[in-house]
Design an enzyme around this catalytic site. Structure first.
Site, PDB file in Angstrom:
ATOM      1  N   HIS A   3       9.309   6.459   4.489  1.00  0.00           N
ATOM      2  CA  HIS A   3       8.750   6.927   5.614  1.00  0.00           C
ATOM      3  C   HIS A   3       8.286   5.869   6.568  1.00  0.00           C
ATOM      4  CE1 HIS A   3       5.765   6.262   2.336  1.00  0.00           C
ATOM      5  NE2 HIS A   3       4.919   6.132   3.300  1.00  0.00           N
ATOM      6  N   GLY A  55       0.839  -1.312   0.107  1.00  0.00           N
ATOM      7  CA  GLY A  55      -0.070   0.239   0.070  1.00  0.00           C
ATOM      8  C   GLY A  55       0.998   1.247   0.039  1.00  0.00           C
TER       9      GLY A  55
HETATM   10  P1  AMP Z   1       1.969   5.571   2.088  1.00  0.00           P
HETATM   11  O1  AMP Z   1       0.547   5.162   1.476  1.00  0.00           O
HETATM   12  O2  AMP Z   1       2.432   4.485   3.149  1.00  0.00           O
HETATM   13  O3  AMP Z   1       3.099   5.660   0.815  1.00  0.00           O
HETATM   14  O4  AMP Z   1       1.922   7.021   2.804  1.00  0.00           O
HETATM   15  C1  AMP Z   1       1.793   8.136   2.101  1.00  0.00           C
HETATM   16  C2  AMP Z   1       1.141   9.290   3.084  1.00  0.00           C
HETATM   17  O5  AMP Z   1       1.521  10.450   2.736  1.00  0.00           O
HETATM   18  C3  AMP Z   1      -0.411   8.952   2.889  1.00  0.00           C
HETATM   19  O6  AMP Z   1      -0.822   8.751   4.215  1.00  0.00           O
HETATM   20  C4  AMP Z   1      -0.618  10.634   2.479  1.00  0.00           C
HETATM   21  O7  AMP Z   1      -1.959  10.974   3.378  1.00  0.00           O
HETATM   22  C5  AMP Z   1       0.438  11.258   2.985  1.00  0.00           C
HETATM   23  N1  AMP Z   1       0.462  12.532   2.052  1.00  0.00           N
HETATM   24  C6  AMP Z   1       0.650  12.697   0.670  1.00  0.00           C
HETATM   25  N2  AMP Z   1       0.946  13.907   0.402  1.00  0.00           N
HETATM   26  C7  AMP Z   1       1.234  14.743   1.660  1.00  0.00           C
HETATM   27  C8  AMP Z   1       1.529  15.846   1.809  1.00  0.00           C
HETATM   28  N3  AMP Z   1       1.848  16.846   0.920  1.00  0.00           N
HETATM   29  N4  AMP Z   1       1.766  16.213   3.189  1.00  0.00           N
HETATM   30  C9  AMP Z   1       1.305  15.391   4.136  1.00  0.00           C
HETATM   31  N5  AMP Z   1       1.141  14.179   3.913  1.00  0.00           N
HETATM   32  C10 AMP Z   1       1.065  13.647   2.833  1.00  0.00           C
END
Ligand code: AMP
Ligand code: ZN
Length: 112
Positions: A98, A91
Protein backbone atom coordinates in the site's frame (compact mmCIF):
# COMPACT_ATOMS: atom_id res chain seq x y z
CA UNK A 1 -6.22 -15.72 2.70
CA UNK A 2 -6.60 -13.84 5.96
CA UNK A 3 -5.49 -10.41 4.69
CA UNK A 4 -7.41 -7.34 5.85
CA UNK A 5 -6.67 -5.34 2.68
CA UNK A 6 -7.70 -8.26 0.42
CA UNK A 7 -10.98 -8.31 2.37
CA UNK A 8 -11.39 -4.54 1.92
CA UNK A 9 -10.64 -4.95 -1.82
CA UNK A 10 -13.40 -7.61 -2.06
CA UNK A 11 -15.85 -5.50 -0.05
CA UNK A 12 -15.91 -8.04 2.80
CA UNK A 13 -14.71 -5.34 5.21
CA UNK A 14 -16.22 -1.86 4.72
CA UNK A 15 -14.08 1.12 3.82
CA UNK A 16 -14.59 4.75 2.86
CA UNK A 17 -13.55 4.66 -0.79
CA UNK A 18 -11.65 7.48 -2.46
CA UNK A 19 -11.06 5.77 -5.85
CA UNK A 20 -11.67 2.38 -7.44
CA UNK A 21 -11.03 0.68 -10.76
CA UNK A 22 -10.46 -2.92 -11.87
CA UNK A 23 -7.00 -3.24 -10.32
CA UNK A 24 -6.65 -0.50 -7.68
CA UNK A 25 -8.61 0.66 -4.64
CA UNK A 26 -7.98 3.77 -2.55
CA UNK A 27 -9.67 4.28 0.81
CA UNK A 28 -9.36 6.53 3.84
CA UNK A 29 -7.09 5.34 6.67
CA UNK A 30 -9.01 4.42 9.85
CA UNK A 31 -6.41 6.19 12.01
CA UNK A 32 -5.42 9.28 9.98
CA UNK A 33 -1.96 10.77 10.53
CA UNK A 34 -2.65 13.92 8.49
CA UNK A 35 -5.74 15.90 7.37
CA UNK A 36 -5.67 13.82 4.16
CA UNK A 37 -4.60 10.20 4.70
CA UNK A 38 -5.57 7.78 1.94
CA UNK A 39 -4.29 4.24 1.37
CA UNK A 40 -3.80 3.13 -2.25
CA UNK A 41 -3.61 -0.63 -2.82
CA UNK A 42 -3.50 -3.12 -5.67
CA UNK A 43 -6.62 -5.31 -5.44
CA UNK A 44 -4.38 -8.31 -6.13
CA UNK A 45 -2.40 -9.45 -3.10
CA UNK A 46 1.26 -8.38 -3.19
CA UNK A 47 2.86 -8.63 0.24
CA UNK A 48 5.25 -5.69 0.12
CA UNK A 49 7.70 -3.72 -2.01
CA UNK A 50 9.97 -6.78 -1.73
CA UNK A 51 7.52 -8.83 -3.82
CA UNK A 52 7.58 -6.44 -6.79
CA UNK A 53 8.89 -8.21 -9.91
CA UNK A 54 9.18 -7.45 -13.62
CA UNK A 55 5.91 -9.39 -14.06
CA UNK A 56 3.80 -7.37 -11.59
CA UNK A 57 5.53 -3.96 -11.51
CA UNK A 58 3.04 -2.34 -13.91
CA UNK A 59 0.65 -1.95 -10.99
CA UNK A 60 3.21 0.25 -9.22
CA UNK A 61 3.00 2.90 -11.94
CA UNK A 62 -0.76 2.71 -11.67
CA UNK A 63 -0.64 3.24 -7.87
CA UNK A 64 1.39 6.42 -8.46
CA UNK A 65 -1.01 7.65 -11.16
CA UNK A 66 -3.90 7.24 -8.73
CA UNK A 67 -1.88 9.03 -6.03
CA UNK A 68 -1.39 12.04 -8.33
CA UNK A 69 -5.08 12.09 -9.25
CA UNK A 70 -6.14 11.97 -5.57
CA UNK A 71 -3.59 14.67 -4.66
CA UNK A 72 -5.12 16.92 -7.34
CA UNK A 73 -8.68 16.14 -6.23
CA UNK A 74 -7.80 16.91 -2.60
CA UNK A 75 -6.14 20.21 -3.59
CA UNK A 76 -2.75 19.23 -2.15
CA UNK A 77 -1.18 22.04 -4.15
CA UNK A 78 1.58 22.66 -1.57
CA UNK A 79 2.74 19.03 -1.79
CA UNK A 80 2.21 15.75 -0.02
CA UNK A 81 4.06 12.61 1.02
CA UNK A 82 3.83 9.08 -0.41
CA UNK A 83 5.02 6.31 1.91
CA UNK A 84 5.42 2.55 1.42
CA UNK A 85 6.35 1.16 4.83
CA UNK A 86 8.15 -2.13 4.24
CA UNK A 87 8.87 -4.89 6.73
CA UNK A 88 9.48 -4.67 10.47
CA UNK A 89 11.98 -1.81 10.49
CA UNK A 90 9.85 0.08 7.97
CA UNK A 91 6.86 -0.10 10.30
CA UNK A 92 4.66 -2.15 7.96
CA UNK A 93 1.71 -3.50 9.96
CA UNK A 94 -0.48 -4.79 7.10
CA UNK A 95 1.34 -7.25 4.79
CA UNK A 96 -0.42 -6.11 1.59
CA UNK A 97 1.39 -3.51 -0.55
CA UNK A 98 0.00 0.00 0.00
CA UNK A 99 0.94 3.60 -0.57
CA UNK A 100 0.05 6.11 2.13
CA UNK A 101 -0.96 9.47 0.59
CA UNK A 102 -0.46 12.03 3.37
CA UNK A 103 -1.20 15.70 2.95
CA UNK A 104 -2.80 18.85 4.28
CA UNK A 105 0.03 19.70 6.67
CA UNK A 106 3.77 20.20 6.50
CA UNK A 107 5.71 16.91 6.87
CA UNK A 108 8.87 16.44 8.92
CA UNK A 109 12.11 15.00 7.62
CA UNK A 110 13.67 12.65 8.57
CA UNK A 111 10.66 10.57 9.65
CA UNK A 112 10.78 8.93 13.08
P1 AMP B 1 1.29 0.25 7.60
O1 AMP B 1 1.54 0.45 9.07
O2 AMP B 1 2.17 1.02 6.69
O3 AMP B 1 1.24 -1.23 7.25
O4 AMP B 1 -0.16 0.86 7.34
C1 AMP B 1 -1.34 0.19 7.60
C2 AMP B 1 -2.40 1.24 7.74
O5 AMP B 1 -3.65 0.62 7.58
C3 AMP B 1 -2.42 1.96 9.10
O6 AMP B 1 -2.24 3.35 8.90
C4 AMP B 1 -3.81 1.62 9.66
O7 AMP B 1 -4.39 2.72 10.34
C5 AMP B 1 -4.58 1.28 8.40
N1 AMP B 1 -5.69 0.36 8.55
C6 AMP B 1 -5.67 -0.85 9.15
N2 AMP B 1 -6.88 -1.44 9.04
C7 AMP B 1 -7.67 -0.58 8.34
C8 AMP B 1 -9.02 -0.60 7.90
N3 AMP B 1 -9.82 -1.65 8.15
N4 AMP B 1 -9.50 0.48 7.22
C9 AMP B 1 -8.70 1.53 6.96
N5 AMP B 1 -7.42 1.62 7.34
C10 AMP B 1 -6.91 0.59 8.03
ZN1 ZN C 1 -3.89 -8.98 0.70
Amino acid sequence: MDCVFCKIAKGEIPSKKAYEDDSVLAFYDLDPKAPVHILIIPKRHIESVMEITPENSGIVAHLFEVAAKLARENNLTEGFRLVANTGKDGGQTVPHLHLHLLGGRSMKWPPG
